[in-house]
Design an enzyme around this catalytic site. Sequence first.
Site, PDB file in Angstrom:
ATOM      1  N   CYS A  85      37.577  12.085  37.895  1.00  0.00           N
ATOM      2  CA  CYS A  85      36.715  13.236  38.197  1.00  0.00           C
ATOM      3  C   CYS A  85      35.312  12.835  38.631  1.00  0.00           C
ATOM      4  O   CYS A  85      34.515  13.691  39.012  1.00  0.00           O
ATOM      5  CB  CYS A  85      36.643  14.166  37.001  1.00  0.00           C
ATOM      6  SG  CYS A  85      38.246  14.886  36.566  1.00  0.00           S
ATOM      7  N   HIS A 338      36.017  23.186  39.923  1.00  0.00           N
ATOM      8  CA  HIS A 338      36.141  21.726  39.843  1.00  0.00           C
ATOM      9  C   HIS A 338      37.196  21.183  40.807  1.00  0.00           C
ATOM     10  O   HIS A 338      38.288  20.801  40.394  1.00  0.00           O
ATOM     11  CB  HIS A 338      36.477  21.332  38.405  1.00  0.00           C
ATOM     12  CG  HIS A 338      36.604  19.863  38.174  1.00  0.00           C
ATOM     13  ND1 HIS A 338      35.881  18.912  38.870  1.00  0.00           N
ATOM     14  CD2 HIS A 338      37.394  19.163  37.305  1.00  0.00           C
ATOM     15  CE1 HIS A 338      36.199  17.707  38.447  1.00  0.00           C
ATOM     16  NE2 HIS A 338      37.129  17.839  37.497  1.00  0.00           N
TER      17      HIS A 338
END
Length: 394
Positions: A85, A338
């Site tokens: 991420c 996200h």
Amino acid sequence: MGKGLSNRVAIIAMGCTPFREHWDKSADDLLVDAVTECVAGAPKLALDDVEAFWVGTQGSGMSGQTLSKPLGLRGKPVTRVENYCATGSEAFRNAAYAVASGAYDVVMATGVEKLKDSSFSGLTATWPPSDGTDVEWTAPGGFSLLAPAYRERYGLTDREMRDALTHIAFKNHANGALNPKAQFRRAMSKEAIEKSPRIAGMLSVMDCSGVADGAAAAIIVRAEDAHLYTDRPVYLKGMGFVAGPGDGLSTDGYDFTTFPEVVQATAEAYAQADVTNPREQIDLAEVHDCFTPTELVLMEDLGFSERGRGWSDVLKGSFDRDGDVAVNPDGGLKSFGHPVGATGLRMFYECFLQLRGEAGERQVPGARLAVAQNLGGQPGSCVAFTAVVGNEAP
């Protein structure tokens, strides 16, 4: 600890798509949109003036052609990077080092992810064979362990712990409601947050970040050249990155109340930026609130709260938009969404807008110094990035 790039590079332009369900756009379309906005922010430059490119994506591309094909680039080096991420931050980090080295004068970092029509939620990957010691986990399950660990270590009641997590979600949804590019633009009542369906442990749906499509881009130059292109550059003051040893959930001695990799990366970034009192010196922070307890723990790892006091500082409003440090004024992962490869650059995008006084209704008055903090992996086995950026010239 690396020597760092303090005051050696600057961001002169950025672009970011809305993060949401882009059923009518491909990853190519999203990259074109983000890069077009970015280049428009530097009117003295054309796309062809950018000498080298980086593209971060976890699962929406396989090579530099992820970017060169939609942009129609010819004769340009394009590097594809991935780091869980923290992929968008990795693109930025590599691009910054390339321009600081003198190899190039003008570079671009981009990030993209197309998740909504992939049938996946969060990370998508074909995992390599392991040695059999990996622990099976899900992201909500793994990060849910932070809440009871924190509660037990610092002697909170269930109600105090729940109140702190609820306030984080409440704050980030309120901020996202002011952000036209956020995935979720709706303020949520604390009652609605607590009544949402349970996912894992104490975590409900409203404790979890959104899964989204999106892209972001930044043009980076050496600090001494920044005013050739803009009168409002944003300077990199410090940057740290740590890839943990991968011990993960199978190791002894990890108590789930801290991210050691974040602590280490942040110490490096703060040392380069001469940040000795982050609660006083930092005006705003974009942090990796993949889940509400993650943001809580990060308040202590980033030095905004003393150990064991983050929960009470949250409840006091210390990290609200008008608090001591405005945390996730754009809504964070929780409300902005996200898309894995784009998130790290989205954090820089908000810092860039805030430091230039361009954040509209969510503007933090007088913002001079900001933090962008991004992590990937699982508690106890992370990759972690922290950067400090500011609007004051070296």
